[in-house]
Motif scaffolding. Structure first.
Motif, PDB file in Angstrom:
ATOM      1  N   VAL A 178       5.901   1.528   5.001  1.00 59.44           N
ATOM      2  CA  VAL A 178       6.090   1.958   3.603  1.00 59.44           C
ATOM      3  C   VAL A 178       6.446   3.430   3.455  1.00 59.44           C
ATOM      4  O   VAL A 178       6.539   3.929   2.339  1.00 59.44           O
ATOM      5  N   GLY A 179       6.609   4.153   4.564  1.00 58.56           N
ATOM      6  CA  GLY A 179       7.041   5.537   4.454  1.00 58.56           C
ATOM      7  C   GLY A 179       5.904   6.529   4.423  1.00 58.56           C
ATOM      8  O   GLY A 179       4.725   6.175   4.326  1.00 58.56           O
ATOM      9  N   SER A 180       6.264   7.817   4.475  1.00 62.67           N
ATOM     10  CA  SER A 180       5.274   8.886   4.629  1.00 62.67           C
ATOM     11  C   SER A 180       4.401   9.082   3.399  1.00 62.67           C
ATOM     12  O   SER A 180       3.198   9.328   3.512  1.00 62.67           O
ATOM     13  N   ALA A 181       4.976   8.995   2.204  1.00 66.65           N
ATOM     14  CA  ALA A 181       4.189   9.247   0.988  1.00 66.65           C
ATOM     15  C   ALA A 181       3.099   8.186   0.811  1.00 66.65           C
ATOM     16  O   ALA A 181       1.930   8.512   0.580  1.00 66.65           O
ATOM     17  N   SER A 182       3.478   6.927   0.893  1.00 66.81           N
ATOM     18  CA  SER A 182       2.503   5.849   0.745  1.00 66.81           C
ATOM     19  C   SER A 182       1.477   5.881   1.872  1.00 66.81           C
ATOM     20  O   SER A 182       0.289   5.630   1.660  1.00 66.81           O
ATOM     21  N   MET A 183       1.945   6.190   3.094  1.00 67.53           N
ATOM     22  CA  MET A 183       1.022   6.308   4.226  1.00 67.53           C
ATOM     23  C   MET A 183      -0.007   7.409   3.996  1.00 67.53           C
ATOM     24  O   MET A 183      -1.191   7.235   4.271  1.00 67.53           O
ATOM     25  N   THR A 184       0.436   8.537   3.454  1.00 68.20           N
ATOM     26  CA  THR A 184      -0.473   9.658   3.198  1.00 68.20           C
ATOM     27  C   THR A 184      -1.574   9.267   2.223  1.00 68.20           C
ATOM     28  O   THR A 184      -2.759   9.535   2.456  1.00 68.20           O
ATOM     29  N   ILE A 185      -1.189   8.611   1.134  1.00 69.77           N
ATOM     30  CA  ILE A 185      -2.185   8.199   0.137  1.00 69.77           C
ATOM     31  C   ILE A 185      -3.151   7.174   0.733  1.00 69.77           C
ATOM     32  O   ILE A 185      -4.368   7.250   0.528  1.00 69.77           O
ATOM     33  N   ALA A 186      -2.603   6.215   1.492  1.00 70.36           N
ATOM     34  CA  ALA A 186      -3.449   5.180   2.096  1.00 70.36           C
ATOM     35  C   ALA A 186      -4.448   5.780   3.079  1.00 70.36           C
ATOM     36  O   ALA A 186      -5.627   5.397   3.100  1.00 70.36           O
TER      37      ALA A 186
END
Length: 359
Positions: free
Chosen positions: A90-98
């Motif tokens: 899902v990419g870096s932004a979604s990974m960061t939040i998760a």
């Protein structure tokens, strides 16, 4: 020095030991917040894959809870699989939040489930610091590795593994491991304030087993997430969690056995020293070296209690390799007196050491 209480000196030693780790943790936390802010602001929040964020966040928290504690603040498990899979899915932004959400949820779980997990209960502040450190080390390593992966032509999202992606995936795979190892090695050196090659070697071996070898599973998770059904994805996730549980139990059993063997070796070695009829001072110095092999320590004190005079004397005191001298004191003063009155050992934990995020 002789007028300083035993517990006061221990507090000072621990304060020196932990201050660098507090700065490191807080620095990593600040770095994480900056990276997260940059990544999230580049995307429309409504465009993010929130169901995937929730799935990977819960998956990451479960893996962190099952991770095995190697050293203070350093856990070995399969959690990096989740971070890498989330990035490729899902990419870096979604990974960061998760990852941030999963790390905070895992520390909340450690507070609530510390007894079943056989772990010390963290304070809220220490839990936040540890969560930020775990999330920062994972996010920074995967994000930097992801840049190399993209520069080499790696596909995003990863929905299939092709021969043309081999070089980019291998580079991604090795970069994540190298960065994670570098971060944890630096933390270990700061924690010990010395370069203990034996511990560093053990750390690298454990990271190879728990992170390097299983990491290709993250590629498979990303492909399954996009190409197959959610039931299949959750089946694979359940299998990964089961493997993580087995790994945790095996490491706990191995560590317990190694501890017992080391303790028996220490007792046998000290018995041989007693049989050698050495002078008391040499005998105590030998005991200090034997205990240091079992438990790393900067402060070692031998206290003798005279019940008739109600006095505690200190025939041997060593602080960072230097011999100290303390005057005898009454039973009601200091940690030694408390231990003698309580008739059992005490584990001291200062406010400073509790708030570092390490346990």
């Amino acid at each position: 020095m002789s007028s300083m209480s035993f517990s006061g000196l221990i507090n000072r030693v621990r304060l020196i030991n932990r201050s660098s780790l507090v700065k490191l943790n807080m620095g990593m936390g600040v770095l994480l917040l900056i990276v997260a802010l940059i990544l999230v602001l580049q995307h429309n929040m409504l465009d993010l894959d929130w169901p995937a964020i929730a799935i990977y966040g819960l998956f990451y928290s479960a893996m962190l809870l099952l991770a095995y504690r190697l050293y203070s603040g350093i856990y070995a498990g399969f959690s990096q699989i989740v971070v890498t899979a989330a990035y490729l899915s899902v990419g870096s932004a979604s990974m960061t939040i998760a990852v941030i959400g999963g790390a905070l949820l895992a520390e909340l779980g450690r507070i609530l489930l510390h007894k079943p997990l056989n772990a010390p209960r963290n304070t809220l502040k220490s839990a936040i610091i540890l969560a930020l450190f775990n999330a920062a080390s994972a996010i920074v390593s995967v994000t930097l590795a992801g840049e190399i992966y993209s520069a080499l032509g790696g596909a995003m999202p990863l929905i299939a593994v092709h021969t043309r992606n081999t070089a980019s995936l291998v580079a991604f795979y090795l970069t994540v491991f190298v960065l994670r190892t570098a971060i944890f090695t630096n933390v270990l050196v700061l924690a010990q304030r010395t370069v203990d090659r034996q511990r560093i070697g053990r750390l690298i071996r454990q990271l190879v087993i728990s992170e390097l070898l299983p990491l290709p599973m993250s590629f498979l998770l990303s492909v399954i997430f996009h190409s197959l059904t959610l039931i299949t994805f959750f089946t694979v996730v359940s299998a990964v969690i089961l493997i993580a549980m087995l790994y945790r139990f095996s490491q706990i059993s191995r560590a317990t056995l190694a501890q017992r063997v080391a303790e028996l070796d220490l007792i046998n070695a000290f018995g041989r020293s007693l049989a050698a009829d050495l002078p008391v001072d040499e005998l105590l110095e030998g005991l200090h070296h034997l205990v240091t092999r079992l438990v790393k320590n900067e402060m070692f004190v031998v206290a003798l209690y005279n019940s008739g005079q109600q006095l505690i004397s200190f025939p041997y005191i060593s602080h960072e390799g230097k011999r100290l001298t303390w005057t005898p004191r009454t039973l009601n003063k200091g940690l030694s007196g408390y231990i003698i009155n309580a008739r059992h050992a005490q584990r001291r934990c200062t406010r400073t050491s509790r708030t570092t995020g390490y346990h």
